[in-house]
Design a protein around this motif. Structure first.
Motif, PDB file in Angstrom:
ATOM      1  N   ILE A   1       0.833  -1.202   0.000  1.00  0.00           N
ATOM      2  CA  ILE A   1       0.000   0.000   0.000  1.00  0.00           C
ATOM      3  C   ILE A   1       0.870   1.255   0.000  1.00  0.00           C
ATOM      4  O   ILE A   1       0.521   2.269  -0.613  1.00  0.00           O
ATOM      5  CB  ILE A   1      -0.945  -0.013   1.212  1.00  0.00           C
ATOM      6  N   CYS A   2       2.011   1.220   0.667  1.00  0.00           N
ATOM      7  CA  CYS A   2       2.937   2.366   0.629  1.00  0.00           C
ATOM      8  C   CYS A   2       3.378   2.645  -0.802  1.00  0.00           C
ATOM      9  O   CYS A   2       3.381   3.803  -1.256  1.00  0.00           O
ATOM     10  CB  CYS A   2       4.156   2.092   1.502  1.00  0.00           C
ATOM     11  N   LEU A   3       3.738   1.590  -1.527  1.00  0.00           N
ATOM     12  CA  LEU A   3       4.137   1.767  -2.926  1.00  0.00           C
ATOM     13  C   LEU A   3       2.955   2.227  -3.772  1.00  0.00           C
ATOM     14  O   LEU A   3       3.104   3.107  -4.635  1.00  0.00           O
ATOM     15  CB  LEU A   3       4.702   0.448  -3.460  1.00  0.00           C
ATOM     16  N   ALA A   4       1.769   1.656  -3.541  1.00  0.00           N
ATOM     17  CA  ALA A   4       0.585   2.065  -4.298  1.00  0.00           C
ATOM     18  C   ALA A   4       0.247   3.532  -4.041  1.00  0.00           C
ATOM     19  O   ALA A   4      -0.175   4.254  -4.958  1.00  0.00           O
ATOM     20  CB  ALA A   4      -0.604   1.174  -3.929  1.00  0.00           C
ATOM     21  N   ALA A   5       0.432   3.980  -2.797  1.00  0.00           N
ATOM     22  CA  ALA A   5       0.163   5.389  -2.482  1.00  0.00           C
ATOM     23  C   ALA A   5       1.105   6.303  -3.248  1.00  0.00           C
ATOM     24  O   ALA A   5       0.698   7.367  -3.748  1.00  0.00           O
ATOM     25  CB  ALA A   5       0.310   5.614  -0.977  1.00  0.00           C
ATOM     26  N   SER A   6       2.368   5.914  -3.380  1.00  0.00           N
ATOM     27  CA  SER A   6       3.325   6.721  -4.140  1.00  0.00           C
ATOM     28  C   SER A   6       2.976   6.712  -5.624  1.00  0.00           C
ATOM     29  O   SER A   6       3.067   7.746  -6.303  1.00  0.00           O
ATOM     30  CB  SER A   6       4.740   6.180  -3.919  1.00  0.00           C
ATOM     31  N   ILE A   7       2.576   5.557  -6.147  1.00  0.00           N
ATOM     32  CA  ILE A   7       2.200   5.466  -7.561  1.00  0.00           C
ATOM     33  C   ILE A   7       1.031   6.382  -7.875  1.00  0.00           C
ATOM     34  O   ILE A   7       1.034   7.116  -8.873  1.00  0.00           O
ATOM     35  CB  ILE A   7       1.864   4.003  -7.921  1.00  0.00           C
ATOM     36  N   GLU A   8       0.011   6.360  -7.033  1.00  0.00           N
ATOM     37  CA  GLU A   8      -1.173   7.182  -7.287  1.00  0.00           C
ATOM     38  C   GLU A   8      -0.910   8.656  -7.018  1.00  0.00           C
ATOM     39  O   GLU A   8      -1.430   9.528  -7.723  1.00  0.00           O
ATOM     40  CB  GLU A   8      -2.334   6.681  -6.431  1.00  0.00           C
ATOM     41  N   LYS A   9      -0.112   8.967  -6.007  1.00  0.00           N
ATOM     42  CA  LYS A   9       0.144  10.368  -5.661  1.00  0.00           C
ATOM     43  C   LYS A   9       0.861  11.090  -6.787  1.00  0.00           C
ATOM     44  O   LYS A   9       0.571  12.259  -7.082  1.00  0.00           O
ATOM     45  CB  LYS A   9       0.967  10.433  -4.377  1.00  0.00           C
ATOM     46  N   TRP A  10       1.808  10.404  -7.437  1.00  0.00           N
ATOM     47  CA  TRP A  10       2.614  11.042  -8.480  1.00  0.00           C
ATOM     48  C   TRP A  10       2.151  10.689  -9.883  1.00  0.00           C
ATOM     49  O   TRP A  10       2.874  10.928 -10.853  1.00  0.00           O
ATOM     50  CB  TRP A  10       4.082  10.676  -8.278  1.00  0.00           C
ATOM     51  N   ASN A  11       0.945  10.121 -10.011  1.00  0.00           N
ATOM     52  CA  ASN A  11       0.306   9.882 -11.313  1.00  0.00           C
ATOM     53  C   ASN A  11       1.094   8.943 -12.222  1.00  0.00           C
ATOM     54  O   ASN A  11       0.941   8.998 -13.447  1.00  0.00           O
ATOM     55  CB  ASN A  11       0.050  11.205 -12.050  1.00  0.00           C
ATOM     56  N   LEU A  12       1.913   8.080 -11.648  1.00  0.00           N
ATOM     57  CA  LEU A  12       2.626   7.117 -12.476  1.00  0.00           C
ATOM     58  C   LEU A  12       1.663   6.130 -13.113  1.00  0.00           C
ATOM     59  O   LEU A  12       1.866   5.705 -14.263  1.00  0.00           O
ATOM     60  CB  LEU A  12       3.660   6.374 -11.626  1.00  0.00           C
ATOM     61  N   HIS A  13       0.615   5.767 -12.396  1.00  0.00           N
ATOM     62  CA  HIS A  13      -0.376   4.835 -12.931  1.00  0.00           C
ATOM     63  C   HIS A  13      -1.077   5.410 -14.158  1.00  0.00           C
ATOM     64  O   HIS A  13      -1.317   4.711 -15.141  1.00  0.00           O
ATOM     65  CB  HIS A  13      -1.391   4.472 -11.857  1.00  0.00           C
ATOM     66  N   LYS A  14      -1.383   6.699 -14.135  1.00  0.00           N
ATOM     67  CA  LYS A  14      -2.060   7.328 -15.265  1.00  0.00           C
ATOM     68  C   LYS A  14      -1.137   7.405 -16.477  1.00  0.00           C
ATOM     69  O   LYS A  14      -1.562   7.197 -17.613  1.00  0.00           O
ATOM     70  CB  LYS A  14      -2.527   8.728 -14.867  1.00  0.00           C
ATOM     71  N   ARG A  15       0.146   7.680 -16.227  1.00  0.00           N
ATOM     72  CA  ARG A  15       1.099   7.736 -17.337  1.00  0.00           C
ATOM     73  C   ARG A  15       1.233   6.365 -18.004  1.00  0.00           C
ATOM     74  O   ARG A  15       1.275   6.262 -19.238  1.00  0.00           O
ATOM     75  CB  ARG A  15       2.456   8.217 -16.819  1.00  0.00           C
ATOM     76  N   ILE A  16       1.306   5.317 -17.186  1.00  0.00           N
ATOM     77  CA  ILE A  16       1.414   3.959 -17.739  1.00  0.00           C
ATOM     78  C   ILE A  16       0.178   3.610 -18.554  1.00  0.00           C
ATOM     79  O   ILE A  16       0.271   3.078 -19.671  1.00  0.00           O
ATOM     80  CB  ILE A  16       1.615   2.945 -16.599  1.00  0.00           C
ATOM     81  N   ALA A  17      -1.011   3.919 -18.016  1.00  0.00           N
ATOM     82  CA  ALA A  17      -2.255   3.577 -18.705  1.00  0.00           C
ATOM     83  C   ALA A  17      -2.365   4.303 -20.046  1.00  0.00           C
ATOM     84  O   ALA A  17      -2.679   3.695 -21.081  1.00  0.00           O
ATOM     85  CB  ALA A  17      -3.445   3.923 -17.813  1.00  0.00           C
ATOM     86  N   LEU A  18      -2.127   5.600 -20.051  1.00  0.00           N
ATOM     87  CA  LEU A  18      -2.256   6.374 -21.285  1.00  0.00           C
ATOM     88  C   LEU A  18      -1.214   5.950 -22.319  1.00  0.00           C
ATOM     89  O   LEU A  18      -1.511   5.877 -23.513  1.00  0.00           O
ATOM     90  CB  LEU A  18      -2.118   7.865 -20.983  1.00  0.00           C
ATOM     91  N   ARG A  19      -0.003   5.662 -21.873  1.00  0.00           N
ATOM     92  CA  ARG A  19       1.038   5.245 -22.816  1.00  0.00           C
ATOM     93  C   ARG A  19       0.684   3.924 -23.476  1.00  0.00           C
ATOM     94  O   ARG A  19       0.859   3.749 -24.696  1.00  0.00           O
ATOM     95  CB  ARG A  19       2.368   5.136 -22.078  1.00  0.00           C
ATOM     96  N   MET A  20       0.150   2.980 -22.716  1.00  0.00           N
ATOM     97  CA  MET A  20      -0.214   1.683 -23.282  1.00  0.00           C
ATOM     98  C   MET A  20      -1.372   1.816 -24.247  1.00  0.00           C
ATOM     99  O   MET A  20      -1.419   1.145 -25.278  1.00  0.00           O
ATOM    100  CB  MET A  20      -0.551   0.697 -22.156  1.00  0.00           C
ATOM    101  N   VAL A  21      -2.328   2.706 -23.951  1.00  0.00           N
ATOM    102  CA  VAL A  21      -3.461   2.918 -24.861  1.00  0.00           C
ATOM    103  C   VAL A  21      -2.985   3.605 -26.136  1.00  0.00           C
ATOM    104  O   VAL A  21      -3.461   3.301 -27.238  1.00  0.00           O
ATOM    105  CB  VAL A  21      -4.555   3.746 -24.161  1.00  0.00           C
ATOM    106  N   MET A  22      -2.037   4.532 -26.022  1.00  0.00           N
ATOM    107  CA  MET A  22      -1.491   5.203 -27.212  1.00  0.00           C
ATOM    108  C   MET A  22      -0.794   4.189 -28.112  1.00  0.00           C
ATOM    109  O   MET A  22      -0.860   4.280 -29.340  1.00  0.00           O
ATOM    110  CB  MET A  22      -0.519   6.298 -26.783  1.00  0.00           C
ATOM    111  N   ILE A  23      -0.108   3.220 -27.523  1.00  0.00           N
ATOM    112  CA  ILE A  23       0.557   2.194 -28.321  1.00  0.00           C
ATOM    113  C   ILE A  23      -0.463   1.317 -29.037  1.00  0.00           C
ATOM    114  O   ILE A  23      -0.278   0.935 -30.199  1.00  0.00           O
ATOM    115  CB  ILE A  23       1.463   1.333 -27.417  1.00  0.00           C
ATOM    116  N   ALA A  24      -1.575   1.006 -28.366  1.00  0.00           N
ATOM    117  CA  ALA A  24      -2.584   0.118 -28.939  1.00  0.00           C
ATOM    118  C   ALA A  24      -3.314   0.756 -30.110  1.00  0.00           C
ATOM    119  O   ALA A  24      -3.713   0.071 -31.051  1.00  0.00           O
ATOM    120  CB  ALA A  24      -3.592  -0.304 -27.870  1.00  0.00           C
ATOM    121  N   GLY A  25      -3.512   2.082 -30.082  1.00  0.00           N
ATOM    122  CA  GLY A  25      -4.238   2.742 -31.160  1.00  0.00           C
ATOM    123  C   GLY A  25      -5.708   2.907 -30.837  1.00  0.00           C
ATOM    124  O   GLY A  25      -6.184   2.498 -29.783  1.00  0.00           O
ATOM    125  N   ALA A  26      -6.453   3.519 -31.784  1.00  0.00           N
ATOM    126  CA  ALA A  26      -7.843   3.886 -31.538  1.00  0.00           C
ATOM    127  C   ALA A  26      -8.856   3.000 -32.254  1.00  0.00           C
ATOM    128  O   ALA A  26     -10.050   3.261 -32.184  1.00  0.00           O
ATOM    129  CB  ALA A  26      -8.078   5.348 -31.949  1.00  0.00           C
TER     130      ALA A  26
END
Length: 612
Positions: free
Chosen positions: A100-125
């Protein structure tokens, strides 16, 4: 009339107080069991049944129901109060706290959002690839974050893409096949386009001087320039049925992907933790369940389920034309795809360049995973062999150590930087403090699921009571008539039963009730306990047919794109896929990995001790 009105009022009052009535009546109605048969087995059975009914009915909060053994076991003389209390905080609790400590850092600094958007950009529309891209990023995030947190994070991103799709008003499948070659060709088409009436309209646009009529025709429709984004209501009509199907497919794919991702790691979902702790408590000599062995077994399951679930959802909502919806060609793009890609790129650009806290979080994420894998890999000596005393260090040791360091490491670079402050936290006091840590206690406490911790502890307490009182052995003896069944048949029946019950009861509560029973059954039938416990643990996560099945289902359902009938229809197929893949795994690569074909010595020792 007055009598009927009084009856209706009484019924309404009883219905309003149904949970309170259940809380009071269940213990009273079952009280003759320990009174007529005053033995430890019947007393333990009484506590087990009362707790299980509270969990399944949710008459009281799950965490509160988990405290029932804490006072009933001492009252009935099953366990001492100090012994019960020690069951509520185990090694897996520390493991969860570090994660949970690591998850809190991931969510606080938006690393999860960057990973999600990057993977969707790779997949295409393209619709098919868009769904697959969202599923892949959801699976990856759900491996480390809770299923609920992952779904709550990914759904707003998906909703932004879906709302852009709705706003474009792209019409029927003929429009999907129209390509956009150059901006000049599009401008010529828009100049030659003349709106005509059609039975399909987007958002009930008003035909007046200030608003253009948004109609559909066989040629590509024109988008008013400059485009003014209309306010979309979720209960409004979709431009086409196909648009609605895409919304359904993408929404459901996220909750299913979150469930699949939670299977991969031992910390991915609370049910995995419940299994690991109860198994290690019941069979302390086993030493076969750790992060590495679980990952090796469950990763192929997740990958196969991911592909089959994507194919099932595509067939159900998008049809069988995979070539059209999954093409990776960049030469043929519809206006829908261009606008969707543009929206995703805009969301990614808002994040800015990768920041120092994101880099630190990513390093900790990789370091924790590597240390988990290399602790006791099995085929080579792990890093724990460097220490003289063996058995003192577990996955929780690594988790807590790295989680503790996140409270110490500053969130700003220790060296001067030409760039402005990279802090993106919401706390202004932290921004003014150059030594502000990566996470604070508030960040940790916001994500720490204390209810799950108490719930898991209640399960451990019940298991300890069943062991000490001899109830688990009594249950095993009652299941001896099943000894004629082959191991795969016993496992299949357990999977089907667990996956059916979990549709209506919470996953942790269901597994907590079934684990002691299945353990006793396996010992009685001389089957390797892992042969039934691992498949049951995985199948308990397949409560995907109803919004009440698990929190991710409820989150997706709240967005309004899917109906209960859609969830039942799609979830039934996912349920069958899950049971099939789990059975395939336990009968193939699971056998050599866990030596499932033989009754292990650690289970024999447990069986002999229980009989004594």
């Amino acid at each position: 009339m007055r009598l009927e009105g009084a009856r209706m009022d009484l019924i309404k009052k009883l219905w309003t107080a149904r949970k309170l009535i259940l809380v009071v009546m269940i213990p009273l109605s079952l009280l003759p069991l320990p009174l007529i048969h005053p033995c430890s087995e019947s007393s333990c059975a009484y506590v087990l049944i009362v707790t299980a009914v509270y969990w399944v009915s949710e008459a009281v909060p799950l965490g509160a129901a988990a405290l029932v053994p804490a006072f009933l076991y001492p009252l009935f003389g099953v366990l001492k109060s100090s012994e019960v209390a020690s069951e509520y905080f185990k090694d897996t609790t520390l493991l969860l706290m570090g994660v949970i400590c690591l998850a809190a850092s991931i969510e606080k600094w938006n690393l999860h959002k960057r990973i999600a958007l990057r993977m969707v950009m790779i997949a295409g529309a393209k619709p098919g690839m868009l769904v697959l891209g969202f599923m892949c990023c959801t699976v990856f995030l759900s491996m480390w974050l809770s299923n609920t947190s992952t779904t709550a994070m990914v759904m707003p991103i998906a909703e932004a893409v879906l709302q852009q799709l709705i706003c474009t008003g792209i019409a029927d499948s003929l429009d999907d096949s129209v390509t956009v070659d150059t901006q000049e060709e599009e401008s010529e088409k828009e100049e030659n386009h003349k709106p005509i009436n059609n039975e399909l309209e987007l958002m009930n646009c008003k035909d007046n001087e200030k608003h253009e009529v948004c109609m559909l025709r066989e040629a590509p429709i024109s988008i008013p320039a400059p485009p003014k984004k209309p306010k979309i209501r979720r209960d409004s009509l979709y431009p086409t049925k196909r648009d609605h199907m895409i919304c359904k497919c993408l929404s459901l794919s996220i909750t299913y992907a979150a469930t699949i991702g939670g299977l991969i790691t031992i910390t991915g979902t609370s049910t995995n933790l419940i299994f690991a702790e109860q198994f290690n408590n019941r069979y302390p000599e086993a030493k076969v369940i750790n992060f590495g062995t679980w990952f090796i077994f469950s990763l192929p399951i997740a990958l196969i389920m991911l592909v089959l679930t994507w194919i099932w959802l595509h067939f159900l909502f998008l049809g069988c034309n995979f070539k059209e919806t999954c093409s990776l060609s960049k030469k043929r793009k519809t206006r829908r795809e261009i606008l969707s890609e543009k929206r995703i790129h805009e969301e990614y650009q808002k994040l800015g360049p990768i920041s120092y806290p994101e880099v630190v979080t990513g390093v900790f994420f990789i370091l924790m995973t590597v240390l988990w894998f290399t602790r006791e890999p099995g085929f080579v000596p792990g890093w724990t062999s460097l220490f003289e005393k063996k058995g003192y260090r577990t996955d929780a040791t690594v988790s807590v150590l790295l989680g503790f360091l996140l409270f110490l490491i500053p969130s700003r670079k220790p060296w001067p930087s030409a760039f402005s402050s990279e802090s993106t936290g919401d706390d202004e006091d932290e921004e003014d403090d150059p030594l502000a840590p990566m996470i604070t206690w508030k960040d940790f406490q916001r994500l720490m699921p204390w209810e799950i911790v108490i719930l898991v502890g209640g399960g451990y307490a019940l298991a300890a009571g069943c062991k000490v009182s001899g109830l688990s052995m009594w249950i095993g003896r009652q299941l001896e008539p099943m000894s004629g069944l082959p191991p795969w048949a016993v496992t299949l029946l357990a999977c089907l039963l667990v996956s059916a019950v979990t549709e209506f009861a919470s996953n942790p509560a269901t597994l907590t009730v079934f684990l002691p029973i299945l353990s006793a059954l396996s010992e009685t039938l001389q089957i390797n306990p892992l042969h039934t416990l691992i498949p049951a643990t995985m199948c308990v996560s397949f409560g995907v047919m109803l919004p009440v099945g698990n929190p991710p289902n409820a989150i997706v359902f709240s967005y309004g794109h899917v109906q209960i009938s859609d969830m039942v229809k799609a979830g039934f197929g996912v349920n069958l896929i899950g049971v099939f893949v789990v059975m395939l795994a336990i009968l193939t690569w699971g056998e050599p990995l866990f030596h499932l074909s033989e009754f292990p010595a650690w289970a024999v020792m447990r069986n002999v001790t229980g009989n004594l």
